[in-house]
Design a protein around this motif. Structure first.
Motif, short mmCIF file in Angstrom:
data_model
loop_
_atom_site.label_atom_id
_atom_site.label_comp_id
_atom_site.label_asym_id
_atom_site.label_seq_id
_atom_site.Cartn_x
_atom_site.Cartn_y
_atom_site.Cartn_z
N PHE A 1 12.64 16.70 -21.49
CA PHE A 1 12.55 17.87 -20.59
C PHE A 1 13.28 19.11 -21.07
O PHE A 1 13.20 20.16 -20.44
CB PHE A 1 13.07 17.50 -19.20
N ARG B 1 -5.75 12.21 -12.90
CA ARG B 1 -4.94 12.66 -14.04
C ARG B 1 -5.65 13.75 -14.87
O ARG B 1 -5.03 14.40 -15.68
CB ARG B 1 -4.56 11.47 -14.89
N VAL C 1 4.85 9.34 -20.11
CA VAL C 1 5.68 10.51 -20.44
C VAL C 1 6.86 10.05 -21.30
O VAL C 1 7.60 9.15 -20.93
CB VAL C 1 6.21 11.19 -19.16
N GLY D 1 14.88 10.32 -14.57
CA GLY D 1 14.20 10.35 -13.28
C GLY D 1 12.79 9.78 -13.36
O GLY D 1 12.05 9.79 -12.38
N LEU D 2 12.43 9.25 -14.53
CA LEU D 2 11.08 8.70 -14.72
C LEU D 2 11.06 7.24 -14.26
O LEU D 2 12.05 6.54 -14.38
CB LEU D 2 10.69 8.75 -16.19
N VAL D 3 9.91 6.80 -13.77
CA VAL D 3 9.82 5.42 -13.30
C VAL D 3 9.46 4.52 -14.49
O VAL D 3 8.38 3.97 -14.57
CB VAL D 3 8.76 5.31 -12.18
N ASN E 1 1.38 2.27 -13.91
CA ASN E 1 1.96 3.23 -12.96
C ASN E 1 2.50 4.47 -13.68
O ASN E 1 2.23 5.60 -13.30
CB ASN E 1 3.08 2.54 -12.17
N ALA E 2 3.24 4.23 -14.77
CA ALA E 2 3.84 5.35 -15.49
C ALA E 2 2.80 6.20 -16.21
O ALA E 2 3.06 7.35 -16.55
CB ALA E 2 4.88 4.82 -16.48
N SER E 3 1.61 5.63 -16.44
CA SER E 3 0.58 6.38 -17.16
C SER E 3 -0.39 7.06 -16.20
O SER E 3 -1.47 7.47 -16.59
CB SER E 3 -0.19 5.44 -18.08
N MET E 4 0.00 7.17 -14.95
CA MET E 4 -0.85 7.76 -13.92
C MET E 4 -2.15 6.97 -13.75
O MET E 4 -3.24 7.53 -13.65
CB MET E 4 -1.15 9.24 -14.18
N GLY E 5 -2.01 5.64 -13.73
CA GLY E 5 -3.14 4.77 -13.44
C GLY E 5 -3.09 4.34 -12.00
O GLY E 5 -2.16 4.70 -11.26
N LYS F 1 7.34 17.49 -13.79
CA LYS F 1 6.61 17.16 -15.02
C LYS F 1 6.52 15.65 -15.24
O LYS F 1 5.47 15.14 -15.58
CB LYS F 1 7.31 17.80 -16.22
N GLY G 1 0.85 -1.17 0.00
CA GLY G 1 0.00 0.00 0.00
C GLY G 1 0.89 1.22 0.00
O GLY G 1 2.10 1.09 0.15
N PRO G 2 0.41 2.42 -0.20
CA PRO G 2 -1.01 2.71 -0.38
C PRO G 2 -1.50 2.35 -1.79
O PRO G 2 -0.70 2.12 -2.69
CB PRO G 2 -1.03 4.24 -0.20
N HIS H 1 17.84 21.93 -19.60
CA HIS H 1 18.06 22.36 -18.21
C HIS H 1 17.75 21.27 -17.19
O HIS H 1 18.07 21.42 -16.04
CB HIS H 1 17.23 23.61 -17.91
N GLU H 2 17.14 20.19 -17.62
CA GLU H 2 16.72 19.18 -16.64
C GLU H 2 17.67 17.99 -16.58
O GLU H 2 17.32 16.93 -16.12
CB GLU H 2 15.32 18.67 -16.99
N ALA I 1 1.18 0.15 -4.22
CA ALA I 1 2.60 0.12 -3.94
C ALA I 1 2.94 -1.19 -3.24
O ALA I 1 2.25 -1.58 -2.30
CB ALA I 1 3.00 1.30 -3.08
N HIS J 1 6.62 13.25 -13.17
CA HIS J 1 5.90 12.48 -12.15
C HIS J 1 4.48 12.96 -11.94
O HIS J 1 3.78 12.47 -11.05
CB HIS J 1 6.66 12.56 -10.82
N ALA K 1 5.84 2.19 -5.38
CA ALA K 1 5.17 2.34 -6.67
C ALA K 1 6.09 1.85 -7.79
O ALA K 1 5.64 1.20 -8.73
CB ALA K 1 4.78 3.80 -6.88
N MET L 1 -2.79 3.88 -4.91
CA MET L 1 -2.49 5.23 -5.38
C MET L 1 -2.43 5.32 -6.89
O MET L 1 -2.37 4.32 -7.58
CB MET L 1 -1.14 5.67 -4.80
N ILE L 2 -2.45 6.56 -7.36
CA ILE L 2 -2.21 6.83 -8.77
C ILE L 2 -0.70 7.02 -8.93
O ILE L 2 -0.08 7.74 -8.16
CB ILE L 2 -2.97 8.11 -9.19
N GLY L 3 -0.12 6.32 -9.92
CA GLY L 3 1.32 6.39 -10.12
C GLY L 3 1.75 7.72 -10.69
O GLY L 3 0.90 8.57 -10.96
N PRO L 4 3.04 7.92 -10.90
CA PRO L 4 4.08 6.90 -10.78
C PRO L 4 4.89 6.91 -9.48
O PRO L 4 5.68 6.02 -9.27
CB PRO L 4 5.02 7.26 -11.95
N GLU M 1 -8.95 7.56 -9.97
CA GLU M 1 -8.54 7.50 -11.38
C GLU M 1 -8.67 8.85 -12.07
O GLU M 1 -7.96 9.15 -13.02
CB GLU M 1 -9.41 6.48 -12.14
#
Lengths: 221, 294
Positions: free
Chosen positions: B289, A78, B64, B215-217, B105-109, A55, A10-11, B292-293, B113, A57, B117, A13-16, A75
């Protein structure tokens, strides 16, 4: 074993990222809960790793979702930018210099309908855990994992006694309590974590105590 | 009740019960949660895991930079295509499911954890696949998840599961140890066999660094989810076959923790070393990015 199995799995959550996404949503939600009154614009000052990697994350999206009151496992999170626009909430991001604060920190400024500016400082500590470090310029330490009472008062003798007496009379047990002040006789702040929920009648009684400027019960989870 | 793996296993052996019984008892006693509530929370988590393990198998999800979009579907088609594979369709399906979780996870779904995550694909891929392959009941699946969670909690207590502190071995490696212990129990192995499997899983990836591109998962996190899911299964098989670890689980966990702290900062989730710091890794960072990132 004093670590719950639900900390290891847990938790939900919405990734990432539990610190950059879930923690950010929680910070936004906590800040809005502290402000309580309606607001029309929010400004986010990002610091450290929040500023560098937000950006990738979705930290920005999660912060906006949080101030809209969304939870970190929804959900819909996003789509927070779109939902904010539909609700007429303006928002912007900038790089803030919060030297000395935790690597994942944010300064959230709310512009309220009544024309006030409220400022909340907070950090995301990892695993979705957060710390509220400042309210309107006053340094505090609130993790908000449990029922929390936040009181801003004048540093006068007897104020704390009267507040805790009200809690005791209402059968509310205190878990932890921290009192800090700017300087002797100036503004002071009291953060109390309680075992049970603090009702509005109790809050009204605390607000009625002489020298108390502001009192609020906060619970998020 | 217990503070480490040995104490946990000793209690189970003494009472003649699986590890999950001891973990359940501790959770109820320590946190005042009822048996019913604990199973409900486990069920909710297991369902989120099942959905995440299935979601990207057939439809790629936007991420991303698109670095891992579609990986799960490709692996799934390879696994299910009926053609020749090197590792067989079961292991390929396990990998496809781990990749699906990483893609979600990477697509904000929505994910669970486990323990983090970034490592959210290993426990689901292993448990869901094993439960399906052997036609186990939901209760058995939840008891497996209970054992995985209890093992994770002990490691959180005595070491770390944060990539920033211990590298990838502390995230994906610990997830593999959790899943390995669970699978051993589901396969009928005793508590001591689960502990051996934990040892092998952690030994097999000791020193694994955390070096996410940009830095992306995503890279190499998705690949590590797939490979550590396989590590969990092979570690379980090594233990079930009868191999014993000369080094006890608590000492292996301690070694993992110390190795993590010995890793330079560049190899602990800062995206400054390893795969992240390669020429191509930096190029990807610039593409996504801007300069600069870096």
């Amino acid at each position: 074993m004093d670590i719950s199995i639900f900390e290891a799995v847990g938790p939900l959550m919405i990734g990432p990222s539990s610190s950059h996404t879930a923690g950010a949503a929680r910070l936004g939600r906590a800040a809005a809960a502290i402000v309580t009154e309606p607001f029309t614009r929010v400004s986010f000052g990002l610091y450290g790793s929040f500023a560098k990697t937000y950006k990738g994350h979705g930290t920005d999206i999660a912060l906006v979702a949080g101030v809209l009151g969304m939870e970190e496992d929804e959900e819909e999170l996003r789509h927070a930018f779109k939902i904010a626009k539909e609700r007429g909430l303006a928002f912007d991001f900038y790089q803030a210099d919060l030297e000395g604060m935790h690597e994942n920190s944010v300064r959230i400024t709310f512009y309220t309908e009544s024309g006030r500016e409220r400022e909340i400082l907070g950090s995301s500590l990892g695993g979705g855990q957060i710390l509220i470090c400042g309210i309107d310029g006053f340094p505090v330490e609130m993790r908000l994992n449990t029922n929390t009472l936040f009181v801003l008062q004048e540093d006068r003798k007897g104020v704390i006694y009267r507040i805790t007496r009200i809690l005791a009379r209402n059968e509310i047990n205190i878990g932890t309590m921290t009192v800090t002040r700017e300087e002797k006789g100036a503004r002071a702040c009291c953060v109390i974590e309680t075992d049970s929920l603090i009702g509005e009648d109790v809050m009204d009684a605390i607000r009625g105590v002489e020298y108390v400027h502001q009192a609020q019960a906060i619970k998020i989870d | 009740m217990y503070r480490n793996m040995k104490e946990m296993a000793d209690l189970a052996i003494e009472k003649g019960v699986p590890l999950s019984d001891i973990i359940l008892e501790n959770e109820m006693g320590r946190f005042g949660t009822s048996r019913k509530e604990i199973y409900e929370k486990l069920r909710e988590r297991y369902q989120v895991m099942e959905r995440a393990a299935a979601k990207a198998l057939e439809s790629p999800l936007p991420t991303v930079g698109g670095l891992i979009t579609g990986n799960s579907r490709t692996q799934y088609q390879y696994a299910a295509g009926g053609g020749k594979t090197v590792c067989g369709s079961f292991l390929n399906l396990v990998m496809a499911r781990a990749l699906s979780c990483s893609e979600v996870n990477a697509s904000m779904g929505r994910i669970c954890a486990a323990p983090t995550a970034g490592a959210c694909g290993i426990v689901p891929a292993v448990l869901v696949s094993y439960v399906e392959e052997h036609g186990l009941s939901e209760e058995e699946a939840l008891n497996g998840l209970m054992t995985a969670s209890g093992v994770g909690a002990v490691i959180m207590k005595n070491a770390t599961v944060a990539g920033a502190e211990g590298g990838c071995q502390a995230e994906c490696g610990v997830a593999a140890a959790m899943a390995a212990a669970a699978v051993v129990q589901l396969a009928g192995g005793g508590p001591e066999v689960s502990l051996h499997a934990i040892c092998f899983a952690l030994m097999n990836c000791m020193g694994l660094v955390c070096d996410p591109v940009a830095g992306l998962v995503q890279i190499p996190c998705a690949q590590r989810n797939a490979s550590q899911a396989v590590n969990a299964l092979l570690s379980a098989d090594l233990a079930l076959a009868g191999m014993k670890s000369w080094i006890p689980a608590d000492e292996v966990i301690d070694a993992m923790y110390r190795v993590g702290r010995q890793l330079p900062l560049q190899l602990r989730e800062t995206a400054l070393g390893g795969i992240a710091a390669t020429r191509s890794g930096k190029e990807i960072t610039r593409r996504i990015f801007g300069s600069h990132e870096e």
